[in-house]
Write a protein that holds these residues in place. Structure first.
Motif, PDB file in Angstrom:
ATOM      1  N   HIS A   1      -9.980  -4.810 -36.877  1.00 58.07           N
ATOM      2  CA  HIS A   1      -9.605  -4.438 -35.397  1.00 58.07           C
ATOM      3  C   HIS A   1      -8.234  -4.321 -35.222  1.00 58.07           C
ATOM      4  CE1 HIS A   1     -10.167  -3.991 -31.108  1.00 58.07           C
ATOM      5  NE2 HIS A   1     -11.051  -4.659 -31.113  1.00 58.07           N
ATOM      6  N   THR A   2      -7.841  -3.140 -34.703  1.00 62.24           N
ATOM      7  CA  THR A   2      -6.224  -3.098 -34.412  1.00 62.24           C
ATOM      8  C   THR A   2      -5.764  -3.753 -33.182  1.00 62.24           C
ATOM      9  OG1 THR A   2      -6.330  -1.030 -33.168  1.00 62.24           O
ATOM     10  CG2 THR A   2      -6.196  -0.748 -35.642  1.00 62.24           C
ATOM     11  N   GLY A   3      -6.841  -4.321 -32.385  1.00 61.64           N
ATOM     12  CA  GLY A   3      -6.389  -4.553 -31.010  1.00 61.64           C
ATOM     13  C   GLY A   3      -5.821  -3.772 -29.974  1.00 61.64           C
ATOM     14  N   GLN A   4      -5.791  -2.432 -30.217  1.00 61.85           N
ATOM     15  CA  GLN A   4      -5.503  -1.641 -29.272  1.00 61.85           C
ATOM     16  C   GLN A   4      -6.313  -1.725 -27.883  1.00 61.85           C
ATOM     17  OE1 GLN A   4      -5.602   2.827 -30.588  1.00 61.85           O
ATOM     18  NE2 GLN A   4      -5.425   3.365 -28.093  1.00 61.85           N
TER      19      GLN A   4
ATOM     20  N   ASP B   1      -7.777  -9.159 -37.070  1.00 61.38           N
ATOM     21  CA  ASP B   1      -7.555  -8.537 -35.897  1.00 61.38           C
ATOM     22  C   ASP B   1      -5.831  -8.350 -35.764  1.00 61.38           C
ATOM     23  OD1 ASP B   1      -7.057  -7.535 -33.252  1.00 61.38           O
ATOM     24  OD2 ASP B   1      -8.472  -8.987 -32.265  1.00 61.38           O
ATOM     25  N   LEU B   2      -5.438  -7.046 -35.675  1.00 62.62           N
ATOM     26  CA  LEU B   2      -4.052  -7.119 -35.848  1.00 62.62           C
ATOM     27  C   LEU B   2      -3.362  -7.312 -34.448  1.00 62.62           C
ATOM     28  CD1 LEU B   2      -4.240  -3.687 -37.780  1.00 62.62           C
ATOM     29  CD2 LEU B   2      -3.944  -5.908 -38.660  1.00 62.62           C
ATOM     30  N   GLU B   3      -4.248  -7.320 -33.317  1.00 56.74           N
ATOM     31  CA  GLU B   3      -3.646  -7.791 -31.943  1.00 56.74           C
ATOM     32  C   GLU B   3      -2.432  -6.895 -31.463  1.00 56.74           C
ATOM     33  OE1 GLU B   3      -2.941 -11.980 -32.339  1.00 56.74           O
ATOM     34  OE2 GLU B   3      -5.028 -12.216 -32.282  1.00 56.74           O
ATOM     35  N   VAL B   4      -2.679  -5.580 -31.711  1.00 58.52           N
ATOM     36  CA  VAL B   4      -1.317  -4.832 -31.392  1.00 58.52           C
ATOM     37  C   VAL B   4      -1.205  -4.758 -29.905  1.00 58.52           C
ATOM     38  CG1 VAL B   4      -1.230  -3.462 -33.411  1.00 58.52           C
ATOM     39  CG2 VAL B   4      -2.518  -2.578 -31.442  1.00 58.52           C
TER      40      VAL B   4
END
Ligand code: UD1
Length: 360
Positions: free
Chosen positions: A34-37, A59-62
């Motif tokens: 999950h990129t976290g967009q 989770d990249l939490e961007v």
């Protein structure tokens, strides 16, 4: 074989869920990133619950940001994950910033990319999604299309025939899987509406909501419609901010029933029982087509033309008079139910995994 699937924003979740189901069913190893967009409970977590999706492995939490920042953050943060996991293929879906960023990162590491929902074109390069679609398709290795015209666009852009696979629509796989369960949703009762006696509105495109004058015109048209037909309006965070910023709250008249963004099952039930849907979303044009519900699209173009030629969709743009005329036509019963597009049959994910298994 190891497959890495990427999701980022709300419309990605229902496109990936059936693919994950299929990978699990066949015992294929996968990693879900999950990129976290999208990060709000109502824009993200709720969908994982409703769709029965596993928690993301990474989770990249961007979070939010300008296009460059959001795309850049995903690009930088996903690279070490790809290097660590070394998947045989990366699956990306749709046309959001996360789709493009994950594609670029994988392609530069020489990891094959499979794009689900390839070849859709609005031919409107002012839409950020159109840029994302063009760039993603130009470097992807497997291009899975939802309609024949999308395959044709890819051929015209010079994509080799052996990379193009017309497989159908995984968003519709999710719809077909969950439509019966959605019947148990209490949402109509909670909002105080009866089946076939309300409309649904969704609005979030920058071209509609970031310009005070277009947003005003659309809200004026909607408030006129709301005098005769209650309009349920689950508000996207971007739109909520803009309405407040431009001082347009007064246009939200008594016929509107406002709500927070809804989960997958509640929204599916709401859509299914609506008399009419007014939207600028892409996916909702497809869902209403399958549900046989009239859809008025508040955009001048669509990258999903089959929803107009075969489905229940009509394009009206953001012009107030056109919106009112289209709604009046639907409400007076002059509406023709058409067909479900080819291969929108609930089995697209199986076809996708078949292709990947055979090729890798
Ligand atoms: C993105 C996609 C769009 C898709 C839409 C569905 C791109 C270019 N756009 O647009 O194609 O149709 O998702 O929603 O990728 N926000 C929150 N909570 C969240 C997420 C966003 O409050 O969980 C707010 C933030 O203020 C943010 C704004 O919404 O700045 C817009 O979010 P963003 O991800 O930039 O784009 P969307 O308009 O959601």
């Amino acid at each position: 074989m190891k497959i890495l699937c990427v999701v980022g924003a709300r419309p990605n979740f229902m496109k990936v869920a059936p693919i994950i189901d299929e990978l699990k069913r066949r015992g294929i190893d996968y990693v879900l990133v999950h990129t976290g967009q999208h990060y709000d409970e109502k824009m993200s977590t709720l969908f994982f619950v409703d769709l029965g999706m596993p928690k993301p492995d990474v989770d990249l939490e961007v979070g939010s940001g300008s296009h460059a920042r959001q795309t850049g953050e995903v690009l930088m943060r996903i690279e070490p994950v790809l290097e660590r996991e070394r998947p045989d293929v990366v699956i990306v879906v749709g046309d959001v910033n996360s789709t493009l960023a994950a594609t670029l990162a994988a392609a530069k590491l020489h990891i094959p990319v499979a794009h689900v929902e390839a070849g859709l074109r609005s031919f409107d390069r002012s839409m950020p999604e159109e840029i994302n679609r063009l760039m993603t398709d130009s470097v992807a290795d497997f291009l899975f299309t939802t309609e024949e015209l999308a395959s044709e666009h890819l051929r015209r852009e010079g994509i080799a025939e052996d990379k193009i696979f017309f497989v159908g629509n995984t968003m519709i796989d999710s719809l077909m899987k969950h439509v019966r369960r959605a019947e148990t949703s209490p949402i109509l009762r909670q909002l105080g509406v009866q089946p076939k006696s309300y409309g649904v509105v969704t609005l979030h495109r920058p071209s509609n909501v970031d310009e005070p004058e277009s947003l005003r015109g659309i809200l004026e048209a909607l408030s006129t419609i709301a005098r005769d037909l209650p309009l349920v309006f689950p508000i996207h965070p971007r739109t909520r901010k803009r309405i407040a910023e431009f001082g347009l709250d007064t246009l939200i008249s008594s016929g509107f029933i406002l709500s927070e963004p809804l989960g997958y099952l509640d929204f599916l039930k709401l859509n299914k029982d609506a008399s009419l849907v007014l939207t600028d979303s892409g996916g909702i044009q497809e869902e209403t087509t399958v549900l046989g519900v009239p859809c008025i699209t508040l955009r001048p173009n669509t990258e999903r033309p089959i929803t107009v030629t075969a489905g229940t969709n009509q394009l009206v743009g953001s012009d107030k008079q056109q919106i009112l005329a289209a709604a009046a036509k639907v409400l007076s019963g002059r509406f023709e139910k058409k067909q479900i597009p080819p291969l929108w049959d609930g089995h697209a994910a199986e076809r996708i995994v078949d292709v990947l298994e055979q090729s890798l």
